[in-house]
Design a protein around this motif. Structure first.
Motif, PDB file in Angstrom:
ATOM      1  N   ASP A 159       0.821  -1.216   0.000  1.00 12.68           N
ATOM      2  CA  ASP A 159       0.000   0.000   0.000  1.00 12.68           C
ATOM      3  C   ASP A 159       0.855   1.266   0.000  1.00 12.68           C
ATOM      4  N   GLU A 160       0.195   2.422   0.074  1.00 17.06           N
ATOM      5  CA  GLU A 160       0.875   3.712  -0.015  1.00 17.06           C
ATOM      6  C   GLU A 160       1.846   3.964   1.135  1.00 17.06           C
ATOM      7  N   ASN A 161       1.635   3.289   2.270  1.00 15.62           N
ATOM      8  CA  ASN A 161       2.488   3.462   3.441  1.00 15.62           C
ATOM      9  C   ASN A 161       3.631   2.461   3.504  1.00 15.62           C
ATOM     10  N   GLY A 162       3.751   1.607   2.491  1.00 20.96           N
ATOM     11  CA  GLY A 162       4.820   0.621   2.455  1.00 20.96           C
ATOM     12  C   GLY A 162       4.497  -0.676   3.161  1.00 20.96           C
ATOM     13  N   LYS A 163       3.254  -0.855   3.600  1.00 27.34           N
ATOM     14  CA  LYS A 163       2.851  -2.088   4.269  1.00 27.34           C
ATOM     15  C   LYS A 163       2.433  -3.126   3.236  1.00 27.34           C
ATOM     16  N   ILE A 164       2.845  -4.362   3.462  1.00 27.62           N
ATOM     17  CA  ILE A 164       2.431  -5.451   2.584  1.00 27.62           C
ATOM     18  C   ILE A 164       0.973  -5.772   2.884  1.00 27.62           C
ATOM     19  N   VAL A 165       0.145  -5.699   1.849  1.00 30.09           N
ATOM     20  CA  VAL A 165      -1.282  -5.927   1.991  1.00 30.09           C
ATOM     21  C   VAL A 165      -1.627  -7.378   1.683  1.00 30.09           C
ATOM     22  N   SER A 166      -0.981  -7.937   0.658  1.00 28.48           N
ATOM     23  CA  SER A 166      -1.317  -9.285   0.227  1.00 28.48           C
ATOM     24  C   SER A 166      -0.127  -9.925  -0.463  1.00 28.48           C
ATOM     25  N   VAL A 167      -0.029 -11.246  -0.306  1.00 30.76           N
ATOM     26  CA  VAL A 167       0.985 -12.046  -0.976  1.00 30.76           C
ATOM     27  C   VAL A 167       0.274 -13.286  -1.476  1.00 30.76           C
ATOM     28  N   GLY A 168       0.559 -13.706  -2.704  1.00 27.75           N
ATOM     29  CA  GLY A 168      -0.111 -14.891  -3.209  1.00 27.75           C
ATOM     30  C   GLY A 168       0.488 -15.423  -4.483  1.00 27.75           C
ATOM     31  N   GLU A 169      -0.180 -16.451  -4.982  1.00 26.73           N
ATOM     32  CA  GLU A 169       0.233 -17.073  -6.246  1.00 26.73           C
ATOM     33  C   GLU A 169      -0.429 -16.360  -7.402  1.00 26.73           C
ATOM     34  N   LYS A 170       0.235 -16.400  -8.534  1.00 23.34           N
ATOM     35  CA  LYS A 170      -0.270 -15.722  -9.731  1.00 23.34           C
ATOM     36  C   LYS A 170      -1.629 -16.260 -10.160  1.00 23.34           C
ATOM     37  N   SER A 171      -1.916 -17.526  -9.872  1.00 25.29           N
ATOM     38  CA  SER A 171      -3.162 -18.138 -10.302  1.00 25.29           C
ATOM     39  C   SER A 171      -4.373 -17.640  -9.511  1.00 25.29           C
ATOM     40  N   THR A 172      -4.150 -17.000  -8.347  1.00 31.61           N
ATOM     41  CA  THR A 172      -5.255 -16.507  -7.547  1.00 31.61           C
ATOM     42  C   THR A 172      -5.691 -15.129  -8.009  1.00 31.61           C
TER      43      THR A 172
END
Length: 42
Positions: free
Chosen positions: A25-38
């Motif tokens: 996000d704009e504050n540098g926090k990781i919002v989501s991590v996942g596989e390309k297929s999702t």
């Protein structure tokens, strides 16, 4: 928001994710991590 995609993600707790994505996000926090297929959460 910044989307980094098609990369290899090295996780600390699970196996590696090939062709994954990281959404930051704009504050540098990781919002989501996942596989390309999702579906991306944007």
């Amino acid at each position: 928001m910044l989307l980094i995609k098609s990369g290899k993600i090295k996780t600390m707790s699970d196996s590696d994710i090939e062709n994954g994505y990281v959404l930051v996000d704009e504050n540098g926090k990781i919002v989501s991590v996942g596989e390309k297929s999702t579906k991306l959460p944007i």
